[in-house]
Design a protein around this motif. Structure first.
Motif, mmCIF file in Angstrom:
data_model
loop_
_atom_site.group_PDB
_atom_site.id
_atom_site.type_symbol
_atom_site.label_atom_id
_atom_site.label_comp_id
_atom_site.label_asym_id
_atom_site.label_seq_id
_atom_site.Cartn_x
_atom_site.Cartn_y
_atom_site.Cartn_z
ATOM 1 N N ILE A 48 0.800 -1.234 0.000
ATOM 2 C CA ILE A 48 0.000 0.000 0.000
ATOM 3 C C ILE A 48 0.829 1.279 0.000
ATOM 4 O O ILE A 48 0.301 2.353 -0.258
ATOM 5 C CB ILE A 48 -0.957 0.044 1.206
ATOM 6 N N SER A 49 2.115 1.188 0.276
ATOM 7 C CA SER A 49 2.950 2.368 0.541
ATOM 8 C C SER A 49 2.895 3.445 -0.546
ATOM 9 O O SER A 49 2.961 4.630 -0.236
ATOM 10 C CB SER A 49 4.384 1.966 0.821
ATOM 11 N N GLY A 50 2.744 3.065 -1.783
ATOM 12 C CA GLY A 50 2.683 4.053 -2.859
ATOM 13 C C GLY A 50 1.358 4.782 -2.964
ATOM 14 O O GLY A 50 1.226 5.733 -3.745
ATOM 15 N N PHE A 51 0.369 4.380 -2.156
ATOM 16 C CA PHE A 51 -0.973 4.958 -2.241
ATOM 17 C C PHE A 51 -1.412 5.595 -0.926
ATOM 18 O O PHE A 51 -2.582 5.935 -0.750
ATOM 19 C CB PHE A 51 -1.975 3.877 -2.653
ATOM 20 N N VAL A 52 -0.468 5.782 0.005
ATOM 21 C CA VAL A 52 -0.794 6.348 1.316
ATOM 22 C C VAL A 52 -1.145 7.831 1.167
ATOM 23 O O VAL A 52 -0.411 8.606 0.578
ATOM 24 C CB VAL A 52 0.374 6.155 2.306
ATOM 25 N N VAL A 53 -2.303 8.194 1.732
ATOM 26 C CA VAL A 53 -2.794 9.575 1.724
ATOM 27 C C VAL A 53 -2.452 10.256 3.048
ATOM 28 O O VAL A 53 -2.161 11.442 3.089
ATOM 29 C CB VAL A 53 -4.331 9.594 1.510
ATOM 30 N N GLU A 54 -2.488 9.489 4.131
ATOM 31 C CA GLU A 54 -2.234 10.027 5.471
ATOM 32 C C GLU A 54 -1.649 8.912 6.338
ATOM 33 O O GLU A 54 -2.083 7.768 6.267
ATOM 34 C CB GLU A 54 -3.547 10.507 6.082
ATOM 35 N N LYS A 55 -0.664 9.282 7.147
ATOM 36 C CA LYS A 55 -0.053 8.312 8.059
ATOM 37 C C LYS A 55 0.326 9.054 9.326
ATOM 38 O O LYS A 55 1.028 10.069 9.272
ATOM 39 C CB LYS A 55 1.187 7.700 7.406
ATOM 40 N N LYS A 56 -0.198 8.553 10.465
ATOM 41 C CA LYS A 56 0.147 9.205 11.723
ATOM 42 C C LYS A 56 0.151 8.199 12.859
ATOM 43 O O LYS A 56 -0.620 7.244 12.872
ATOM 44 C CB LYS A 56 -0.790 10.366 12.024
ATOM 45 N N VAL A 79 -7.628 2.353 -4.929
ATOM 46 C CA VAL A 79 -7.254 2.135 -6.328
ATOM 47 C C VAL A 79 -7.398 0.656 -6.663
ATOM 48 O O VAL A 79 -7.265 -0.207 -5.784
ATOM 49 C CB VAL A 79 -5.806 2.610 -6.623
ATOM 50 N N LYS A 80 -7.661 0.373 -7.924
ATOM 51 C CA LYS A 80 -7.915 -1.017 -8.337
ATOM 52 C C LYS A 80 -6.727 -1.939 -8.063
ATOM 53 O O LYS A 80 -6.907 -3.126 -7.832
ATOM 54 C CB LYS A 80 -8.315 -1.069 -9.810
ATOM 55 N N GLU A 81 -5.525 -1.397 -8.043
ATOM 56 C CA GLU A 81 -4.331 -2.219 -7.791
ATOM 57 C C GLU A 81 -4.341 -2.860 -6.399
ATOM 58 O O GLU A 81 -3.634 -3.833 -6.162
ATOM 59 C CB GLU A 81 -3.052 -1.372 -7.937
#
Length: 146
Positions: A48-56, A79-81
């Motif tokens: 998922i790392s390439g699609f992260v919107v927020e991380k806290k 995303v479909k991936e």
């Protein structure tokens, strides 16, 4: 707001519906006790790392109120991936931090729509639409309106 009572055979239906109608999802990943820079489920994060919107880093989940230690709240673009990740499980109960990450949530227009409280095995919908109600009824998913 609705409390959802899932039958195990409804898992794929709700996941498909959420993936079709939501723009993002979130999970909680616990940090590895040995290698603190990694997660217990590092393989999930790597996907998922390439699609992260927020991380806290969190002590308490923002929606479920569940307390966590050494964990990150991670919101991910839908995303479909990433669809295949959801089918590693067969029931919401698999989102328990052992089989899959914890506290699965879905968002529409940056607003929480669905959240699952892993330890209590409770699921909720907020900001439900008439299409959501139709979906639940068509799939015979029981719910209680607050």
């Amino acid at each position: 707001m609705l409390e959802i009572f899932f039958q195990k055979n409804a898992y794929h239906a709700i996941i498909d519906y959420a993936l079709e109608t939501c723009d993002s999802f979130s999970v909680v990943l616990e940090k590895d006790d040995t290698i603190h820079s990694q997660y217990v489920d590092q393989a999930f994060y790597d996907v998922i790392s390439g699609f992260v919107v927020e991380k806290k880093s969190i002590g308490t989940h923002p929606y479920s109120g569940t307390e966590f230690q050494d964990s990150d709240f991670i919101r991910i673009e839908n995303v479909k991936e990433l669809k295949s990740l959801f089918f590693k499980g067969t029931t919401l109960e698999d989102w328990n931090g052992e089989t899959l990450p914890q506290e699965l949530c879905f968002y529409r227009n940056d607003q929480i729509w669905f959240w699952y409280v892993s330890h209590e095995k409770l699921a909720f919908l907020r900001n439900e639409t008439s299409a959501d109600i139709d979906f639940l009824e068509k799939n015979k998913i029981e719910y209680f309106k607050f």
